[in-house]
Design an enzyme around this catalytic site. Sequence first.
Site, PDB file in Angstrom:
ATOM      1  N   GLU A 189       0.622  -1.138   0.084  1.00 11.10           N
ATOM      2  CA  GLU A 189      -0.569  -0.323   0.041  1.00 11.10           C
ATOM      3  C   GLU A 189       0.610   1.229  -0.020  1.00 11.10           C
ATOM      4  O   GLU A 189      -0.207   2.491  -0.502  1.00 11.10           O
ATOM      5  CB  GLU A 189      -0.992   0.227   1.529  1.00 11.10           C
ATOM      6  CG  GLU A 189      -2.240  -0.787   1.517  1.00 11.10           C
ATOM      7  CD  GLU A 189      -3.261  -1.200  -0.329  1.00 11.10           C
ATOM      8  OE1 GLU A 189      -3.191   0.303   0.174  1.00 11.10           O
ATOM      9  OE2 GLU A 189      -3.804  -2.053  -0.803  1.00 11.10           O
ATOM     10  N   SER A 462     -47.665 -26.734  41.052  1.00 10.79           N
ATOM     11  CA  SER A 462     -47.542 -26.710  42.580  1.00 10.79           C
ATOM     12  C   SER A 462     -45.609 -27.055  42.216  1.00 10.79           C
ATOM     13  O   SER A 462     -45.513 -27.259  43.498  1.00 10.79           O
ATOM     14  CB  SER A 462     -46.677 -29.147  42.650  1.00 10.79           C
ATOM     15  OG  SER A 462     -48.748 -28.850  42.580  1.00 10.79           O
TER      16      SER A 462
END
Length: 749
Positions: A189, A462
């Site tokens: 780059e 329950s």
Amino acid sequence: MSTRSKGARAPKIVVRPWWQKLLLTLGKMALALLFVLATYLIYLDSKVTRAFTGQKWQVPAQIYARSLELYPGMALTSLQLQAELEQLQYQRNPAMTAPGQYSVSRNHVTIFRRAFTYLDGNEPATLFSVEFNASGINRIRYRQQQEVNFARLEPQLIEHLLSPHQEDRELVRLEQVPSLLKEGLLLIEDRDFYHHRGVSPLSVLRALWANISAGRTVQGGSTLTQQLAKNMYLTSDRTLLRKVNEAMIALILDYRFSKDHILEAYLNEIFLGQNHATAVHGFGLGSRFYFAKPLTELRPDEVALLIGLLKGPSFYDPRRYPERAINRRDLVLRLMFEQHLLDNEQYQQALQQPLHLVPRGQYLNARFPAYLDAVKKELRQINFDQRLLSSGIKVFTFLDPGAQHQAELTVRQQLAGKDEQLQAAMLVVNYQRAEIQALVGGKESGFAGFNRALDARRQIGSIIKPVIYLEALNQPGRFSLATMLDDKPLSLRSNNQDWQPQNFDKTFRGPVPLITALSASLNVPTVRLGLQLGLPTVSEGLRKLGLQRRVNLHPAALLGAIELSPLEVSQLYQTLANDGVYQTLATVQAVTDQDGHRLYHRPGQRYSRYPVQSTYLLQHALITASQTGTAKALAQAMPTTVFAGKTGTSSDYRDSWFSGFDQQTLLTVWLGRDDNQAIGLTGSSGALPLFIDYFKQQGAQSIIRYLPEQVQVQAFSAKTGAPVAETCANILLLPAISVEMQQQLSCDN
């Protein structure tokens, strides 16, 4: 008519040539332009410098699972440890040349653990081996020499917490970036990066010549600094004004900041791909997005692929266009080889590597939306600056990926082939620490929809009974496990209606011991006991066990006609299982900033809500329920493991529940339909099979409880429930809280 003085002359008018006028005008325009340019540069310098020195990016919060802690005696198999390493993307390599690798030999697993900043500080990469025996971990050795009592793996990264318009990235420091990546990046780059001043005329000329020679655009002239300026501050419009701005910003950046600072920013900013609607920025996240591992563990071919993507992440997308990506990668590899960044052997090996990519979106273990929903809700309640959520903080949770996977698998497999409308919720809790380890919000576990584990309030049936019985057993002079309760017809008014509670089998048994009434889940004796205690006492019991909101109780509520979420049920049973010690259930352990400084740590407040003697008696009854009572299928399926638990079925079979625990883990299961229609399942026929399947697959540890002080095994008359001598006939031997006896026990008591 005026007259001039004698000798006076008319002023001489000088006429400038046209070219002087032009130069003067141009000079004034140049000064004005220079002034405007200087003003703009000052403004631009202030804007760029302020933005670059402050928080450059919104960085998502990183969500981590729990860290797997290893110790001798731990019930963990070699295969389970290897599965954890695979989830962490460790590579099996007998050579063990770098962190992120492991090897297996007979009864040993050797691990080259990665460096990680834990809550108690940073730990460097290290090598240790774990030796297994038939029951689990036998010993742990560091560097295969020093024997230690503790080791741990780094936690799994499971999610990046993104705001709606936030970019996804994972910040890396320059010193964390492999030299091959830095040098390869500059080679491709910007070769003159450390020598130019932000803008490189030589690079522009070189690119121009390459493009003219090729007859098309093959090379850009922008420096790495200019690319950074464009990505951070400008749009991608191809205009002259943008290029001028780009150059000026690059000059400012180069003047104000060091080259290393600029390079580090570039490494974290650059665009490397698209994860559906979310942009992937920076090499740190790019490494995870494509390879699911940190930058430091990338091979040369993987480094070259990432660098090659900079030319066009969409055009060279390796998942969509693998051939293009490989060609681009190989070009980068060739340039690396020609510039001596790779030797011939490395170059040839890299060329032979196929693309090893993780599926899109799988770079995180983000497959747990229900659990993450709970994490997000908890984060909103934590007292810290919520703006920090976009500054790259780390959130450490209690998620156990193995438990989560098994919970989801159990729900999916057990509900397959059943009513399509049937839904489920499940919570896995370490009840000794009140840590939520797994959470399932519905049978479609990967779907981030309605979270039934947190938000579905359903009648609990329950499941409420242990609350009532614990309040009774907490009055040792009045009640014991042998206390006789009447099981005979009862009629009363509830909610302005006549109510006659019935047992499940529609029969009455007469006087029954308290332990039988609970383990067999008899309704009528339970209602009688609850009314004897009083509804305010039961309401207070719910509060002490951890219910955060007030509920209006009426007689039918004694059989579970109240609506709670699976999370709320789990909170009640956490206190029951933990010997009466309450601690708020949590998913979030701690929050730190990027450098490991703590912003939040879960408070460790624990509150003793019931004496251990009372909870011991209740747990004994719940163990009986899992062996000979309504949950006896549990003992039949896993006869060598001792569990405690309670089934629950709401009226008209709309809800099926089971909440139970082994020595360490509490599991709550709910089944029902979102439209609240009947499902035709009881707690034992619906939820309990999921409980059994989870522990069969995940493993379980039998409950071990020692008799607390003031608790002893006592003989009781099976007829009257009164304490009697052990030599008597027809007795029940049950644990009981010692009470001063006024007389010698006999068979007539």
